[in-house]
Design an enzyme around this catalytic site. Structure first.
Site, PDB file in Angstrom:
ATOM      1  N   HIS A 300      33.300  44.778  43.758  1.00 37.16           N
ATOM      2  CA  HIS A 300      33.606  45.273  45.100  1.00 37.16           C
ATOM      3  C   HIS A 300      32.301  45.409  45.880  1.00 37.16           C
ATOM      4  CE1 HIS A 300      35.155  47.804  48.331  1.00 37.16           C
ATOM      5  NE2 HIS A 300      36.334  47.315  47.992  1.00 37.16           N
ATOM      6  N   ASP A 357      43.016  45.591  43.317  1.00 37.10           N
ATOM      7  CA  ASP A 357      43.873  44.430  43.075  1.00 37.10           C
ATOM      8  C   ASP A 357      44.101  44.150  41.600  1.00 37.10           C
ATOM      9  OD1 ASP A 357      44.336  43.819  45.754  1.00 37.10           O
ATOM     10  OD2 ASP A 357      42.401  42.847  45.942  1.00 37.10           O
TER      11      ASP A 357
HETATM   12  N1  ACO Z   1      33.383  37.832  38.343  1.00 34.43           N
HETATM   13  C1  ACO Z   1      32.184  37.345  37.985  1.00 34.43           C
HETATM   14  N2  ACO Z   1      31.040  37.575  38.662  1.00 34.43           N
HETATM   15  C2  ACO Z   1      31.127  38.310  39.771  1.00 34.43           C
HETATM   16  C3  ACO Z   1      32.334  38.860  40.207  1.00 34.43           C
HETATM   17  C4  ACO Z   1      33.497  38.603  39.448  1.00 34.43           C
HETATM   18  N3  ACO Z   1      34.669  39.104  39.819  1.00 34.43           N
HETATM   19  N4  ACO Z   1      32.128  39.569  41.335  1.00 34.43           N
HETATM   20  C5  ACO Z   1      30.829  39.461  41.613  1.00 34.43           C
HETATM   21  N5  ACO Z   1      30.213  38.714  40.663  1.00 34.43           N
HETATM   22  C6  ACO Z   1      28.776  38.421  40.569  1.00 34.43           C
HETATM   23  C7  ACO Z   1      28.376  37.330  41.557  1.00 34.43           C
HETATM   24  O1  ACO Z   1      28.461  36.048  40.978  1.00 34.43           O
HETATM   25  C8  ACO Z   1      26.989  37.749  41.898  1.00 34.43           C
HETATM   26  O2  ACO Z   1      26.141  37.339  40.844  1.00 34.43           O
HETATM   27  P1  ACO Z   1      24.592  36.913  41.141  1.00 34.43           P
HETATM   28  O3  ACO Z   1      23.963  38.134  41.743  1.00 34.43           O
HETATM   29  O4  ACO Z   1      24.082  36.562  39.795  1.00 34.43           O
HETATM   30  O5  ACO Z   1      24.660  35.775  42.106  1.00 34.43           O
HETATM   31  C9  ACO Z   1      27.029  39.269  41.872  1.00 34.43           C
HETATM   32  O6  ACO Z   1      28.104  39.598  40.980  1.00 34.43           O
HETATM   33  C10 ACO Z   1      27.300  39.914  43.232  1.00 34.43           C
HETATM   34  O7  ACO Z   1      28.435  39.297  43.783  1.00 34.43           O
HETATM   35  P2  ACO Z   1      28.629  39.074  45.344  1.00 34.43           P
HETATM   36  O8  ACO Z   1      29.697  38.053  45.561  1.00 34.43           O
HETATM   37  O9  ACO Z   1      27.294  38.833  45.981  1.00 34.43           O
HETATM   38  O10 ACO Z   1      29.109  40.523  45.767  1.00 34.43           O
HETATM   39  P3  ACO Z   1      29.910  40.902  47.048  1.00 34.43           P
HETATM   40  O11 ACO Z   1      29.729  42.330  47.232  1.00 34.43           O
HETATM   41  O12 ACO Z   1      29.528  40.000  48.186  1.00 34.43           O
HETATM   42  O13 ACO Z   1      31.420  40.509  46.663  1.00 34.43           O
HETATM   43  C11 ACO Z   1      33.622  40.595  45.857  1.00 34.43           C
HETATM   44  C12 ACO Z   1      32.406  41.413  46.308  1.00 34.43           C
HETATM   45  C13 ACO Z   1      33.945  39.500  46.894  1.00 34.43           C
HETATM   46  C14 ACO Z   1      34.832  41.523  45.782  1.00 34.43           C
HETATM   47  C15 ACO Z   1      33.331  39.954  44.472  1.00 34.43           C
HETATM   48  O14 ACO Z   1      33.065  40.963  43.536  1.00 34.43           O
HETATM   49  C16 ACO Z   1      34.478  39.061  43.992  1.00 34.43           C
HETATM   50  O15 ACO Z   1      34.518  37.878  44.356  1.00 34.43           O
HETATM   51  N6  ACO Z   1      35.444  39.617  43.197  1.00 34.43           N
HETATM   52  C17 ACO Z   1      36.598  38.875  42.762  1.00 34.43           C
HETATM   53  C18 ACO Z   1      37.636  38.827  43.890  1.00 34.43           C
HETATM   54  C19 ACO Z   1      38.312  40.173  44.102  1.00 34.43           C
HETATM   55  O16 ACO Z   1      38.705  40.845  43.166  1.00 34.43           O
HETATM   56  N7  ACO Z   1      38.481  40.523  45.397  1.00 34.43           N
HETATM   57  C20 ACO Z   1      39.152  41.780  45.777  1.00 34.43           C
HETATM   58  C21 ACO Z   1      38.168  42.761  46.335  1.00 34.43           C
HETATM   59  S1  ACO Z   1      38.947  44.287  46.719  1.00 34.43           S
HETATM   60  C22 ACO Z   1      39.723  43.984  48.150  1.00 34.43           C
HETATM   61  O17 ACO Z   1      39.325  43.223  48.984  1.00 34.43           O
HETATM   62  C23 ACO Z   1      40.962  44.659  48.364  1.00 34.43           C
END
Ligand code: ACO
Length: 416
Positions: A300, A357
């Protein structure tokens, strides 16, 4: 409270005011930065940018806390209904008995749409089109019927009409005729009846399902400046109408990295089961930077600790599954995925915990909502939050939302 940050650029001294929030979170007010220094700030994804002052909800991402108008989500979920929560979020205070009665009665009074016109439109949308696309289109179209409504009533009209549109969307898929709202039922029982009643049977809402729906809607009711809410505020800032702004918010919510994740989580868990249930293999896949796969329902932007909504959703899922006597292998699998992921240094170091979620889809499935309607349910829950932000943005007389950029294209050139 006000203080300043002092800084030097090429020998010139500048100072910018710092503003403070209720919990002493601090923000440098850079609104005059370009005027005085010629510089703008650069913050892709707005990760470090406060775009407004807001008093609707508060998240402490480090502690894993969520407040609606100051009340902890854990208290609201056990003591309020969704309609009370909607009143709280929209108006700032919990309603007294008379206020709640008048609010609920108005919502019931506005629970109608121009079925003939809306059905003509619905009939022309292909049946296989995703329910989120249908819901956001119908919400947008409904704006055309709302010209003469006073602003205070607009919120109640939308709260009343969105369940009707969601039910129509579901019933179209199922080949069922539309059902009118039942004024004798509470908000969630009515919603269930509009979804699930069939022509040849009387419908008795199940109180366990109704209570579960109440809880899951409350869990989604607001979440400060997320992508869809920011979309709603941006549209409102250029004076787009309420229904159209909310329709745009729904489009943003549909994205798989936002509200669309609830559908993606169940699909992922089903894939894990189908492929033999080897959780370790899927966790390795999520960690592999060459693989675009992410563990859906994990991570998140704001929570760097447990999402309190996910903790509650897990309990609600366990409770409804047990009370309805369902045997759901997906819940057991989800708990194991959570356990394994939280033992892995990748997830711990990146502070990736289950988000709302991760368990919400299991709840929806238990109460009979099909997968492609999950994000529609999220939209129904988020509605009071979106509306409160649209209202707050107008009351604050916020300027139009229009960011700047750092241009990296061609210099000026001539066509030869
Ligand atoms: N699985 C694996 N790796 C992940 C995940 C995941 N679910 N989420 C983040 N990471 C990693 C990224 O690859 C990144 O790694 P790096 O630093 O080595 O490049 C690091 O963690 C940070 O991730 P970002 O995408 O930069 O973080 P951000 O805060 O922008 O994204 C997000 C948050 C979009 C929710 C992300 O965690 C994700 O894609 N999760 C899966 C989708 C999801 O569950 N979305 C629902 C969110 S809640 C909502 O909107 C109601």
């Amino acid at each position: 409270m006000c203080s300043f940050v002092n800084f030097n650029i090429n020998g010139s001294h500048y100072k910018l005011p710092v503003i403070y929030g209720t919990f002493y979170e601090k923000a440098i007010n850079i609104s005059k930065l370009r005027e005085s220094t010629g510089l703008i700030t650069f913050d892709p994804g707005l990760k470090n940018t406060g775009i407004t002052k807001s008093s609707i909800s508060f998240i402490d991402g480090e502690k894993g806390e969520l407040l609606y108008r100051g009340y902890p989500i854990e208290q609201i979920i056990n003591q309020c209904s969704f309609i009370e929560t909607s009143y709280l979020i929209l108006n700032g205070e919990l309603p007294n008995t008379a206020q709640l009665k008048s609010f609920s009665e108005k919502v019931k009074k506005f629970s109608f749409i121009h079925h003939k016109d809306i059905n003509k439109i619905l009939d022309n949308i292909p049946v296989f089109y995703h329910p989120m696309g249908i819901l956001s289109s119908l919400t947008y179209i409904l704006d055309a019927f709302m010209n003469s409504i006073q602003e205070e009533d607009l919120y109640l009209h939308l709260l009343a009409k969105l369940p009707i549109l969601a039910a129509l969307t579901y019933r179209k898929r199922m080949g069922l005729p539309p059902v009118c709202a039942d004024p004798y039922l509470d908000y969630t029982s009515n919603l269930l009846k509009m979804f699930f009643s069939v022509p040849n049977k009387s419908y008795e809402p199940n109180p366990i399902i109704s209570d579960t729906l109440n809880k899951i809607l409350i869990l989604h009711a607001d979440h400060e400046q997320n992508c869809s809410t920011t979309t709603v505020r941006l549209l409102g800032s250029v004076h787009v109408g309420l229904f159209s702004s909310i329709s745009a918010g729904m489009s943003a919510l549909w994205g798989k990295l936002h509200g669309g994740a609830n559908q993606a989580v169940i699909e992922m868990l089903e894939d894990i089961l189908k492929s033999g249930g080897n959780i370790k293999k899927w966790i390795e896949k999520a960690k592999n930077k060459k693989d675009p796969f992410r563990l859906m329902g994990f991570g998140h932007r704001i929570y760097k600790n447990f999402d309190p909504r996910a903790k509650i959703a897990k309990k609600v899922a366990e409770n409804v599954i047990q009370k309805l006597g369902i045997s759901d292998p997906i819940l057991k699998l989800a708990k194991n995925v959570e356990k394994k992921a939280l033992q892995d240094s990748y997830f711990l170091e990146k502070k990736l915990y289950p988000n709302i979620d991760f368990y919400s889809g299991i709840i929806y499935q238990a109460i009979g909502i099909p997968k492609d309607m999950f994000t529609v349910m999220f939209a129904l829950g988020r509605l009071p939050g979106w509306m409160a932000h649209w209202k707050e943005m107008k009351l604050n007389k916020e300027p139009i939302g229009r960011p700047r950029q750092v241009y990296t294209g061609y210099k000026k050139r001539n066509i030869k």
